[in-house]
Design a protein around this motif. Structure first.
Motif, PDB file in Angstrom:
ATOM      1  N   ASP A 116       4.407  -3.387 -10.515  1.00 41.81           N
ATOM      2  CA  ASP A 116       5.192  -2.159 -10.641  1.00 41.81           C
ATOM      3  C   ASP A 116       4.328  -0.902 -10.580  1.00 41.81           C
ATOM      4  O   ASP A 116       4.669   0.124 -11.149  1.00 41.81           O
ATOM      5  N   PHE A 117       3.221  -0.948  -9.883  1.00 42.86           N
ATOM      6  CA  PHE A 117       2.300   0.177  -9.743  1.00 42.86           C
ATOM      7  C   PHE A 117       2.812   1.050  -8.587  1.00 42.86           C
ATOM      8  O   PHE A 117       2.668   0.698  -7.417  1.00 42.86           O
ATOM      9  N   PRO A 118       3.427   2.214  -8.898  1.00 39.29           N
ATOM     10  CA  PRO A 118       4.071   3.015  -7.851  1.00 39.29           C
ATOM     11  C   PRO A 118       3.134   3.443  -6.721  1.00 39.29           C
ATOM     12  O   PRO A 118       3.519   3.397  -5.549  1.00 39.29           O
ATOM     13  N   GLU A 119       1.911   3.851  -7.049  1.00 37.91           N
ATOM     14  CA  GLU A 119       0.979   4.278  -6.008  1.00 37.91           C
ATOM     15  C   GLU A 119       0.634   3.122  -5.075  1.00 37.91           C
ATOM     16  O   GLU A 119       0.492   3.314  -3.865  1.00 37.91           O
ATOM     17  N   ALA A 120       0.490   1.926  -5.642  1.00 35.42           N
ATOM     18  CA  ALA A 120       0.189   0.755  -4.820  1.00 35.42           C
ATOM     19  C   ALA A 120       1.380   0.391  -3.937  1.00 35.42           C
ATOM     20  O   ALA A 120       1.210   0.010  -2.770  1.00 35.42           O
ATOM     21  N   LEU A 121       2.579   0.504  -4.482  1.00 36.12           N
ATOM     22  CA  LEU A 121       3.779   0.231  -3.682  1.00 36.12           C
ATOM     23  C   LEU A 121       3.883   1.224  -2.520  1.00 36.12           C
ATOM     24  O   LEU A 121       4.228   0.845  -1.389  1.00 36.12           O
ATOM     25  N   PHE A 122       3.590   2.494  -2.785  1.00 38.62           N
ATOM     26  CA  PHE A 122       3.634   3.504  -1.741  1.00 38.62           C
ATOM     27  C   PHE A 122       2.602   3.219  -0.664  1.00 38.62           C
ATOM     28  O   PHE A 122       2.881   3.295   0.537  1.00 38.62           O
ATOM     29  N   LEU A 123       1.399   2.860  -1.091  1.00 32.94           N
ATOM     30  CA  LEU A 123       0.334   2.559  -0.144  1.00 32.94           C
ATOM     31  C   LEU A 123       0.679   1.328   0.693  1.00 32.94           C
ATOM     32  O   LEU A 123       0.431   1.286   1.902  1.00 32.94           O
ATOM     33  N   LYS A 124       1.292   0.331   0.052  1.00 31.70           N
ATOM     34  CA  LYS A 124       1.692  -0.865   0.800  1.00 31.70           C
ATOM     35  C   LYS A 124       2.768  -0.509   1.822  1.00 31.70           C
ATOM     36  O   LYS A 124       2.742  -0.999   2.960  1.00 31.70           O
ATOM     37  N   ALA A 125       3.710   0.362   1.435  1.00 29.44           N
ATOM     38  CA  ALA A 125       4.746   0.782   2.381  1.00 29.44           C
ATOM     39  C   ALA A 125       4.115   1.464   3.588  1.00 29.44           C
ATOM     40  O   ALA A 125       4.510   1.203   4.738  1.00 29.44           O
ATOM     41  N   GLN A 126       3.128   2.305   3.351  1.00 29.12           N
ATOM     42  CA  GLN A 126       2.448   2.972   4.459  1.00 29.12           C
ATOM     43  C   GLN A 126       1.734   1.966   5.354  1.00 29.12           C
ATOM     44  O   GLN A 126       1.803   2.053   6.580  1.00 29.12           O
ATOM     45  N   VAL A 127       1.042   1.005   4.732  1.00 26.34           N
ATOM     46  CA  VAL A 127       0.272   0.023   5.501  1.00 26.34           C
ATOM     47  C   VAL A 127       1.193  -0.847   6.350  1.00 26.34           C
ATOM     48  O   VAL A 127       0.947  -1.047   7.551  1.00 26.34           O
ATOM     49  N   VAL A 128       2.271  -1.372   5.761  1.00 26.72           N
ATOM     50  CA  VAL A 128       3.137  -2.277   6.541  1.00 26.72           C
ATOM     51  C   VAL A 128       3.908  -1.511   7.610  1.00 26.72           C
ATOM     52  O   VAL A 128       4.210  -2.064   8.673  1.00 26.72           O
ATOM     53  N   TRP A 129       4.211  -0.254   7.367  1.00 28.38           N
ATOM     54  CA  TRP A 129       4.939   0.504   8.371  1.00 28.38           C
ATOM     55  C   TRP A 129       4.019   0.982   9.501  1.00 28.38           C
ATOM     56  O   TRP A 129       4.289   0.786  10.669  1.00 28.38           O
ATOM     57  N   GLU A 130       2.893   1.613   9.116  1.00 31.68           N
ATOM     58  CA  GLU A 130       1.976   2.135  10.133  1.00 31.68           C
ATOM     59  C   GLU A 130       1.242   1.024  10.865  1.00 31.68           C
ATOM     60  O   GLU A 130       1.030   1.116  12.080  1.00 31.68           O
ATOM     61  N   GLY A 131       0.822   0.008  10.145  1.00 37.74           N
ATOM     62  CA  GLY A 131      -0.019  -1.020  10.747  1.00 37.74           C
ATOM     63  C   GLY A 131       0.740  -2.134  11.426  1.00 37.74           C
ATOM     64  O   GLY A 131       0.281  -2.687  12.436  1.00 37.74           O
ATOM     65  N   PHE A 132       1.894  -2.489  10.876  1.00 36.40           N
ATOM     66  CA  PHE A 132       2.604  -3.650  11.393  1.00 36.40           C
ATOM     67  C   PHE A 132       4.012  -3.319  11.898  1.00 36.40           C
ATOM     68  O   PHE A 132       4.711  -4.188  12.402  1.00 36.40           O
ATOM     69  N   GLY A 133       4.446  -2.081  11.714  1.00 37.53           N
ATOM     70  CA  GLY A 133       5.768  -1.679  12.157  1.00 37.53           C
ATOM     71  C   GLY A 133       6.900  -2.353  11.408  1.00 37.53           C
ATOM     72  O   GLY A 133       8.027  -2.431  11.892  1.00 37.53           O
ATOM     73  N   ASN A 134       6.621  -2.829  10.214  1.00 37.31           N
ATOM     74  CA  ASN A 134       7.613  -3.545   9.418  1.00 37.31           C
ATOM     75  C   ASN A 134       8.361  -2.545   8.539  1.00 37.31           C
ATOM     76  O   ASN A 134       7.988  -2.291   7.402  1.00 37.31           O
ATOM     77  N   SER A 135       9.430  -1.985   9.082  1.00 35.59           N
ATOM     78  CA  SER A 135      10.162  -0.965   8.338  1.00 35.59           C
ATOM     79  C   SER A 135      10.950  -1.566   7.177  1.00 35.59           C
ATOM     80  O   SER A 135      11.131  -0.914   6.149  1.00 35.59           O
ATOM     81  N   ALA A 136      11.413  -2.795   7.304  1.00 34.39           N
ATOM     82  CA  ALA A 136      12.186  -3.416   6.217  1.00 34.39           C
ATOM     83  C   ALA A 136      11.332  -3.573   4.961  1.00 34.39           C
ATOM     84  O   ALA A 136      11.775  -3.259   3.850  1.00 34.39           O
ATOM     85  N   SER A 137      10.106  -4.041   5.123  1.00 30.77           N
ATOM     86  CA  SER A 137       9.207  -4.205   3.985  1.00 30.77           C
ATOM     87  C   SER A 137       8.823  -2.838   3.405  1.00 30.77           C
ATOM     88  O   SER A 137       8.754  -2.670   2.186  1.00 30.77           O
ATOM     89  N   ALA A 138       8.591  -1.870   4.281  1.00 33.21           N
ATOM     90  CA  ALA A 138       8.242  -0.531   3.816  1.00 33.21           C
ATOM     91  C   ALA A 138       9.391   0.065   3.013  1.00 33.21           C
ATOM     92  O   ALA A 138       9.174   0.638   1.940  1.00 33.21           O
ATOM     93  N   ILE A 139      10.618  -0.101   3.504  1.00 33.18           N
ATOM     94  CA  ILE A 139      11.786   0.438   2.799  1.00 33.18           C
ATOM     95  C   ILE A 139      11.955  -0.226   1.440  1.00 33.18           C
ATOM     96  O   ILE A 139      12.216   0.446   0.433  1.00 33.18           O
ATOM     97  N   SER A 140      11.772  -1.537   1.373  1.00 31.65           N
ATOM     98  CA  SER A 140      11.929  -2.228   0.079  1.00 31.65           C
ATOM     99  C   SER A 140      10.874  -1.770  -0.925  1.00 31.65           C
ATOM    100  O   SER A 140      11.163  -1.599  -2.112  1.00 31.65           O
ATOM    101  N   ASN A 141       9.646  -1.533  -0.468  1.00 33.28           N
ATOM    102  CA  ASN A 141       8.592  -1.039  -1.369  1.00 33.28           C
ATOM    103  C   ASN A 141       8.890   0.379  -1.835  1.00 33.28           C
ATOM    104  O   ASN A 141       8.692   0.709  -3.004  1.00 33.28           O
ATOM    105  N   LEU A 142       9.397   1.212  -0.937  1.00 31.18           N
ATOM    106  CA  LEU A 142       9.708   2.593  -1.309  1.00 31.18           C
ATOM    107  C   LEU A 142      10.887   2.655  -2.266  1.00 31.18           C
ATOM    108  O   LEU A 142      10.902   3.463  -3.196  1.00 31.18           O
ATOM    109  N   GLU A 143      11.872   1.797  -2.073  1.00 30.38           N
ATOM    110  CA  GLU A 143      13.015   1.771  -2.988  1.00 30.38           C
ATOM    111  C   GLU A 143      12.617   1.223  -4.361  1.00 30.38           C
ATOM    112  O   GLU A 143      13.165   1.631  -5.378  1.00 30.38           O
ATOM    113  N   LYS A 144      11.651   0.315  -4.361  1.00 29.60           N
ATOM    114  CA  LYS A 144      11.178  -0.212  -5.645  1.00 29.60           C
ATOM    115  C   LYS A 144      10.470   0.876  -6.450  1.00 29.60           C
ATOM    116  O   LYS A 144      10.545   0.887  -7.678  1.00 29.60           O
TER     117      LYS A 144
END
Length: 175
Positions: A116-144
């Motif tokens: 539940d570390f918000p900064e880590a969740l945000f960073l993961k959303a950036q990584v999966v979206w920018e690096g892998f184009g996985n918008s679904a995973s990025a959206i779930s991390n941002l909503e969390k």
């Protein structure tokens, strides 16, 4: 064989050896003069020296703790988030270098320790979206982030909201 003894441990071992070194001859002399049995005196000197050594080591360690307490010294106590900050810096570095696979592995390790570390969740959303184009995973991390964050007006919540709207806008744009 390499030994990893601290200087405190070496000092305590030296004190033990010193006390035992003097207690055995003293016991031998005491046993031969007063009891007429030098071996019995040496054994009693060894036993008394061992007991004295243990008692002195306990007293010395208690005194060290006492003096550390009254002088204001204390152990550093870092929160889990502070401990994970160096890993977060490494993730940011790998993300900047576009090494997204390494960044994702490290951020998953961080989230494994604190999911539940918000900064880590945000960073993961950036990584999966920018690096892998996985918008679904990025959206779930941002909503969390919104669900785990206490303050909706915090900067991390505002960043998450902005990135979430950007991702949703890009997903809805026809190619």
């Amino acid at each position: 064989m390499v030994s990893n003894l601290s200087s405190e441990t070496v000092r305590k071992l030296f004190v033990c050896c010193l006390i035992l070194f003097f207690s055995v001859p003293f016991g031998y002399y005491y046993g031969s003069v007063y009891w007429g049995r030098p071996i019995l005196g040496a054994m009693s000197g060894l036993i008394l020296g061992s007991v004295t050594t243990v008692v002195m080591l306990i007293i010395v360690s208690k005194m060290a703790n006492f003096f550390a307490r009254i002088s204001g010294e204390r152990e550093a106590r870092f929160s889990l988030k502070e401990q994970l900050e160096s890993d977060m810096q490494q993730v940011r570095y790998h993300k900047m270098r576009k090494e997204y696979d390494v960044a994702l592995r490290k951020i998953n390790d961080v989230l494994g320790q604190d999911p539940d570390f918000p900064e880590a969740l945000f960073l993961k959303a950036q990584v999966v979206w920018e690096g892998f184009g996985n918008s679904a995973s990025a959206i779930s991390n941002l909503e969390k982030i919104k669900s785990v964050s206490d303050d909706r007006q915090s900067s991390i919540c505002r960043w998450a909201t902005a990135l979430l709207s950007e991702i949703k806008k890009e997903d809805s744009t026809p190619l």
